[in-house]
Write a protein that holds these residues in place. Structure first.
Motif, PDB file in Angstrom:
ATOM      1  N   ALA A 135      -5.404  -6.655   1.928  1.00  0.00           N
ATOM      2  CA  ALA A 135      -4.209  -5.861   1.631  1.00  0.00           C
ATOM      3  C   ALA A 135      -3.874  -5.915   0.142  1.00  0.00           C
ATOM      4  CB  ALA A 135      -3.033  -6.363   2.459  1.00  0.00           C
ATOM      5  N   ARG A 136      -3.966  -7.108  -0.449  1.00  0.00           N
ATOM      6  CA  ARG A 136      -3.623  -7.233  -1.873  1.00  0.00           C
ATOM      7  C   ARG A 136      -4.683  -6.601  -2.763  1.00  0.00           C
ATOM      8  NH1 ARG A 136      -2.238 -12.912  -3.735  1.00  0.00           N
ATOM      9  NH2 ARG A 136      -3.601 -13.727  -2.094  1.00  0.00           N
ATOM     10  N   LEU A 137      -5.952  -6.711  -2.345  1.00  0.00           N
ATOM     11  CA  LEU A 137      -7.027  -6.109  -3.127  1.00  0.00           C
ATOM     12  C   LEU A 137      -6.870  -4.599  -3.200  1.00  0.00           C
ATOM     13  CD1 LEU A 137      -9.765  -6.335  -4.609  1.00  0.00           C
ATOM     14  CD2 LEU A 137     -10.870  -6.160  -2.370  1.00  0.00           C
ATOM     15  N   ALA A 196      -4.185  -2.951  -2.923  1.00  0.00           N
ATOM     16  CA  ALA A 196      -2.921  -2.548  -3.542  1.00  0.00           C
ATOM     17  C   ALA A 196      -3.055  -2.431  -5.055  1.00  0.00           C
ATOM     18  CB  ALA A 196      -1.821  -3.546  -3.189  1.00  0.00           C
ATOM     19  N   ILE A 197      -4.183  -2.912  -5.594  1.00  0.00           N
ATOM     20  CA  ILE A 197      -4.405  -2.864  -7.044  1.00  0.00           C
ATOM     21  C   ILE A 197      -5.074  -1.542  -7.398  1.00  0.00           C
ATOM     22  CG2 ILE A 197      -5.539  -3.965  -9.005  1.00  0.00           C
ATOM     23  CD1 ILE A 197      -5.556  -6.567  -7.352  1.00  0.00           C
ATOM     24  N   ARG A 202       4.882 -13.707   2.894  1.00  0.00           N
ATOM     25  CA  ARG A 202       4.674 -12.748   1.819  1.00  0.00           C
ATOM     26  C   ARG A 202       5.276 -11.404   2.245  1.00  0.00           C
ATOM     27  NH1 ARG A 202       1.275 -13.014  -2.217  1.00  0.00           N
ATOM     28  NH2 ARG A 202      -0.125 -14.448  -1.146  1.00  0.00           N
ATOM     29  N   GLU A 223       3.981   2.093   0.102  1.00  0.00           N
ATOM     30  CA  GLU A 223       5.052   1.290  -0.486  1.00  0.00           C
ATOM     31  C   GLU A 223       6.405   1.808   0.004  1.00  0.00           C
ATOM     32  OE1 GLU A 223       5.337   3.460  -4.835  1.00  0.00           O
ATOM     33  OE2 GLU A 223       4.032   1.710  -4.581  1.00  0.00           O
ATOM     34  N   ASP A 248      -4.672 -10.708   4.350  1.00  0.00           N
ATOM     35  CA  ASP A 248      -3.841 -10.786   3.146  1.00  0.00           C
ATOM     36  C   ASP A 248      -4.645 -10.429   1.903  1.00  0.00           C
ATOM     37  OD1 ASP A 248      -1.349 -11.615   1.726  1.00  0.00           O
ATOM     38  OD2 ASP A 248      -2.667 -13.173   0.930  1.00  0.00           O
ATOM     39  N   ALA A 249      -5.855 -10.985   1.785  1.00  0.00           N
ATOM     40  CA  ALA A 249      -6.688 -10.695   0.616  1.00  0.00           C
ATOM     41  C   ALA A 249      -7.064  -9.218   0.564  1.00  0.00           C
ATOM     42  CB  ALA A 249      -7.948 -11.561   0.650  1.00  0.00           C
ATOM     43  N   GLN A 296       5.811  -2.965   1.662  1.00  0.00           N
ATOM     44  CA  GLN A 296       5.229  -1.773   2.275  1.00  0.00           C
ATOM     45  C   GLN A 296       5.841  -1.551   3.657  1.00  0.00           C
ATOM     46  OE1 GLN A 296       1.031  -2.870   2.210  1.00  0.00           O
ATOM     47  NE2 GLN A 296       0.639  -1.346   0.621  1.00  0.00           N
ATOM     48  N   TYR A 334       5.071  -7.643   1.619  1.00  0.00           N
ATOM     49  CA  TYR A 334       4.124  -6.721   0.994  1.00  0.00           C
ATOM     50  C   TYR A 334       4.813  -5.527   0.326  1.00  0.00           C
ATOM     51  CZ  TYR A 334       0.456  -9.301   3.400  1.00  0.00           C
ATOM     52  OH  TYR A 334      -0.389 -10.292   3.826  1.00  0.00           O
ATOM     53  N   ASN A 362      -0.702  -8.648   8.129  1.00  0.00           N
ATOM     54  CA  ASN A 362      -0.785  -7.262   7.669  1.00  0.00           C
ATOM     55  C   ASN A 362      -1.707  -6.502   8.616  1.00  0.00           C
ATOM     56  OD1 ASN A 362      -1.890  -4.901   6.040  1.00  0.00           O
ATOM     57  ND2 ASN A 362      -0.421  -5.735   4.595  1.00  0.00           N
TER      58      ASN A 362
END
Length: 287
Positions: free
Chosen positions: A249-251, A253-254, A87, A135, A246-247, A91, A89, A200
């Motif tokens: 980092a993605r959480l 990012a929202i 993945r 980012e 991963d979860a 970033q 990111y 991450n």
């Protein structure tokens, strides 16, 4: 938690110096080859044949086991055609050392931002290691700043909790990716470290996971683990921490109101529910 420390921050120069001393002490049992490149290798029934180049001279070595710890871009893993979960990111992590007016008091801080994360890690002599994840476009703008402007931007983002940031050292930057090998044991070749799992940095678990790999290898070579048990133990831990980082980092990012509220409630719950806090903390300590 009943522990002397929740974790330790080790500067890479100190870690390398310590490891070098261990190599020297164990000189009668180790052959250390510097400036050496692996050109190719061939897996045989019970051994691995290596083709190396050192100081422009070729040499062949036969070993019982080849342990690949050759970075997230692992040549050995790619040659074995081991599939990976990946993945990007989108970033970049900017890493620097900050001089403070006063000590950080052995506390680490992490700020969750709209487009990334800012972490400050305590070092000796009133210094902190700063890791600013943002980012890619924003990171390029930050890297274009001179040292003084970057120090000011970092201070504004973090706040005054540790007092003024007096001086900032050279900056390094790294693109952030998830790379997770779906297999870590092939014949007599083992894949460990970043070659097996590049995470991450949001959970600061990369080095911990690498040390876990080494501990498992020791168990295997002491015949406390079978080959099957070794691979299962490595893959299970790798996948657990990869999914967690991963979860997270993605959480984070929202950026939307319901998610922001949910994140704040989850952090509030983590702080005030002792069993949950203890379980989470021990997992992040490597247990």
């Amino acid at each position: 938690m009943g522990e002397d420390a929740l974790g330790y921050v080790i500067e890479i120069d100190d870690l390398q110096a310590s490891l070098q001393k261990k190599l020297i002490v164990a000189d009668d049992r180790l052959c250390f080859l510097s400036a050496t490149h692996l050109i190719d290798f061939e897996q045989q029934d019970q051994q691995v044949q290596l083709n190396l180049v050192q100081n422009n001279a070729s040499q062949n070595i036969t070993c019982d086991w080849l342990i690949a710890a050759d970075s997230s871009q692992s040549f050995i893993r790619q040659q074995l055609k081991i599939p990976t979960t990946r993945r990007d990111y989108q970033q970049t992590a900017i890493v620097s050392v900050i001089q403070l007016e006063k000590s950080a008091g052995n506390q680490a801080f992490e700020r969750f931002l709209k487009d990334g994360v800012l972490a400050l890690l305590p070092l000796t002599h009133n210094r902190c290691g700063a890791v600013w994840v943002s980012e890619n476009k924003q990171a390029q703008a930050l890297l274009a700043l001179n040292d003084e402007d970057y120090r000011t931007a970092l201070q504004q983002q973090f706040g005054q909790q540790l007092g003024p940031f007096v001086k900032i050292g050279p900056r390094q930057h790294y693109p952030l990716h998830l790379v997770l090998a779906n297999k870590v044991l092939t014949g007599h070749i083992m894949i460990i470290g970043n070659a097996a799992h590049t995470l991450n940095p949001i959970g600061a678990q990369g080095l911990n996971l690498g040390l876990h790999d080494v501990a498992c290898l020791l168990q295997f070579f002491k015949q406390e683990l079978t080959k099957e048990g070794l691979e299962e133990k490595l893959l299970t831990r790798n996948q657990q921490l990869a999914q967690l980082s991963d979860a997270t980092a993605r959480l984070y990012a929202i950026d939307c109101c319901p998610i922001n509220i949910a994140r704040r409630l989850s952090l509030f719950s983590l702080e005030h529910l002792s069993p949950l806090k203890k379980h989470f903390t021990r997992r992040m300590m490597g247990y």
